[in-house]
Design a protein around this motif. Sequence first.
Motif, mmCIF file in Angstrom:
data_model
loop_
_atom_site.group_PDB
_atom_site.id
_atom_site.type_symbol
_atom_site.label_atom_id
_atom_site.label_comp_id
_atom_site.label_asym_id
_atom_site.label_seq_id
_atom_site.Cartn_x
_atom_site.Cartn_y
_atom_site.Cartn_z
ATOM 1 N N ARG A 74 -21.111 -2.150 -13.062
ATOM 2 C CA ARG A 74 -21.128 -3.591 -12.851
ATOM 3 C C ARG A 74 -19.741 -4.072 -12.483
ATOM 4 N NH1 ARG A 74 -19.321 -6.344 -17.538
ATOM 5 N NH2 ARG A 74 -19.089 -4.938 -19.281
ATOM 6 N N LEU A 75 -19.710 -5.190 -11.810
ATOM 7 C CA LEU A 75 -18.459 -5.833 -11.475
ATOM 8 C C LEU A 75 -17.936 -6.474 -12.747
ATOM 9 C CD1 LEU A 75 -16.405 -6.789 -9.391
ATOM 10 C CD2 LEU A 75 -17.914 -8.711 -8.905
ATOM 11 N N GLY A 76 -16.790 -5.995 -13.222
ATOM 12 C CA GLY A 76 -16.259 -6.480 -14.487
ATOM 13 C C GLY A 76 -15.358 -7.682 -14.328
ATOM 14 N N SER A 77 -14.517 -7.675 -13.284
ATOM 15 C CA SER A 77 -13.579 -8.753 -13.051
ATOM 16 C C SER A 77 -12.849 -8.470 -11.745
ATOM 17 C CB SER A 77 -12.588 -8.859 -14.213
ATOM 18 O OG SER A 77 -11.761 -9.998 -14.048
ATOM 19 N N PHE A 78 -11.810 -9.241 -11.502
ATOM 20 C CA PHE A 78 -10.992 -9.054 -10.302
ATOM 21 C C PHE A 78 -9.625 -9.670 -10.545
ATOM 22 C CE2 PHE A 78 -12.723 -13.241 -9.965
ATOM 23 C CZ PHE A 78 -11.686 -13.999 -9.426
ATOM 24 N N MET A 79 -8.691 -9.334 -9.677
ATOM 25 C CA MET A 79 -7.414 -10.027 -9.650
ATOM 26 C C MET A 79 -6.870 -9.966 -8.237
ATOM 27 S SD MET A 79 -5.043 -7.399 -11.828
ATOM 28 C CE MET A 79 -3.400 -7.538 -11.214
ATOM 29 N N ILE A 80 -5.949 -10.830 -7.930
ATOM 30 C CA ILE A 80 -5.345 -10.862 -6.606
ATOM 31 C C ILE A 80 -3.873 -10.526 -6.756
ATOM 32 C CG2 ILE A 80 -4.841 -12.286 -4.583
ATOM 33 C CD1 ILE A 80 -7.402 -13.880 -5.314
ATOM 34 N N VAL A 81 -3.440 -9.562 -5.950
ATOM 35 C CA VAL A 81 -2.048 -9.117 -5.971
ATOM 36 C C VAL A 81 -1.429 -9.314 -4.590
ATOM 37 C CG1 VAL A 81 -2.439 -7.440 -7.818
ATOM 38 C CG2 VAL A 81 -2.631 -6.710 -5.439
ATOM 39 N N LYS A 82 -0.110 -9.323 -4.560
ATOM 40 C CA LYS A 82 0.641 -9.405 -3.311
ATOM 41 C C LYS A 82 1.215 -8.028 -3.025
ATOM 42 C CE LYS A 82 3.167 -12.674 -5.069
ATOM 43 N NZ LYS A 82 4.181 -13.700 -5.310
ATOM 44 N N ALA A 83 1.030 -7.555 -1.813
ATOM 45 C CA ALA A 83 1.566 -6.244 -1.430
ATOM 46 C C ALA A 83 1.816 -6.248 0.069
ATOM 47 C CB ALA A 83 0.572 -5.144 -1.797
ATOM 48 N N ASP A 84 2.686 -5.337 0.503
ATOM 49 C CA ASP A 84 2.999 -5.240 1.931
ATOM 50 C C ASP A 84 1.849 -4.647 2.728
ATOM 51 O OD1 ASP A 84 5.562 -6.368 1.779
ATOM 52 O OD2 ASP A 84 6.437 -4.445 1.205
ATOM 53 N N ASN A 85 1.073 -3.756 2.096
ATOM 54 C CA ASN A 85 -0.018 -3.087 2.812
ATOM 55 C C ASN A 85 -1.011 -2.517 1.799
ATOM 56 O OD1 ASN A 85 1.098 -0.544 1.899
ATOM 57 N ND2 ASN A 85 2.600 -0.728 3.550
ATOM 58 N N THR A 86 -2.085 -1.927 2.312
ATOM 59 C CA THR A 86 -3.135 -1.381 1.449
ATOM 60 C C THR A 86 -2.605 -0.269 0.557
ATOM 61 O OG1 THR A 86 -4.773 -1.938 3.124
ATOM 62 C CG2 THR A 86 -5.457 -0.379 1.444
ATOM 63 N N ASP A 87 -1.699 0.557 1.071
ATOM 64 C CA ASP A 87 -1.149 1.636 0.255
ATOM 65 C C ASP A 87 -0.410 1.092 -0.967
ATOM 66 O OD1 ASP A 87 -2.178 3.604 1.921
ATOM 67 O OD2 ASP A 87 -0.327 3.798 3.080
ATOM 68 N N GLU A 88 0.385 0.045 -0.773
ATOM 69 C CA GLU A 88 1.102 -0.536 -1.909
ATOM 70 C C GLU A 88 0.124 -1.172 -2.899
ATOM 71 O OE1 GLU A 88 4.646 -3.667 -3.095
ATOM 72 O OE2 GLU A 88 3.904 -3.680 -1.031
ATOM 73 N N ALA A 89 -0.896 -1.850 -2.399
ATOM 74 C CA ALA A 89 -1.904 -2.449 -3.280
ATOM 75 C C ALA A 89 -2.629 -1.366 -4.071
ATOM 76 C CB ALA A 89 -2.887 -3.288 -2.464
ATOM 77 N N THR A 90 -2.896 -0.233 -3.431
ATOM 78 C CA THR A 90 -3.551 0.886 -4.103
ATOM 79 C C THR A 90 -2.650 1.448 -5.201
ATOM 80 O OG1 THR A 90 -4.800 1.400 -2.113
ATOM 81 C CG2 THR A 90 -4.626 3.147 -3.758
ATOM 82 N N THR A 91 -1.361 1.526 -4.933
ATOM 83 C CA THR A 91 -0.412 1.985 -5.941
ATOM 84 C C THR A 91 -0.424 1.052 -7.149
ATOM 85 O OG1 THR A 91 0.988 3.049 -4.292
ATOM 86 C CG2 THR A 91 2.031 2.490 -6.387
ATOM 87 N N LEU A 92 -0.507 -0.259 -6.905
ATOM 88 C CA LEU A 92 -0.572 -1.210 -8.016
ATOM 89 C C LEU A 92 -1.837 -1.007 -8.845
ATOM 90 C CD1 LEU A 92 0.608 -4.462 -6.194
ATOM 91 C CD2 LEU A 92 1.913 -3.119 -7.867
ATOM 92 N N ALA A 93 -2.919 -0.554 -8.211
ATOM 93 C CA ALA A 93 -4.194 -0.359 -8.914
ATOM 94 C C ALA A 93 -4.155 0.829 -9.870
ATOM 95 C CB ALA A 93 -5.326 -0.185 -7.906
ATOM 96 N N HIS A 94 -3.246 1.774 -9.631
ATOM 97 C CA HIS A 94 -3.137 2.928 -10.534
ATOM 98 C C HIS A 94 -2.807 2.443 -11.941
ATOM 99 C CE1 HIS A 94 -3.352 6.448 -7.861
ATOM 100 N NE2 HIS A 94 -2.950 5.588 -6.947
ATOM 101 N N GLY A 95 -3.379 3.057 -12.924
ATOM 102 C CA GLY A 95 -3.144 2.678 -14.309
ATOM 103 C C GLY A 95 -4.125 1.647 -14.834
#
Length: 111
Positions: A74-95
Amino acid sequence: MKDFMLIFRQPSYDYSNLSPSEMQTLTKKWQDWVGGIAAQGKLKATGQRLSSEGKVLKAGGVVTDGPFVEIRERLGSFMIVKADNTDEATTLAHGCPALEANGSVEIREIV
């Protein structure tokens, strides 16, 4: 810098089965992880945890109980982050604590 939505999908399980100390531990993991992103100046907005109850409206006006009757997550929640590109956003998702519960994080650019 671009905005990315991190969408947290988790297995369908009942949080009410957690003891108060287990819930406190889980909440702290989420707070620490989100706090780390905020400390980098990358956090734009957080969403609240979503209820597992809901409805799904489909084409033709068909309404079903939901939200995800057919799947085991199920969709539990979401958040919006600022990043230069998808790779950086993916790095933020780790952890993300959802990953520890066999969940996933979907990373999508907001256009």
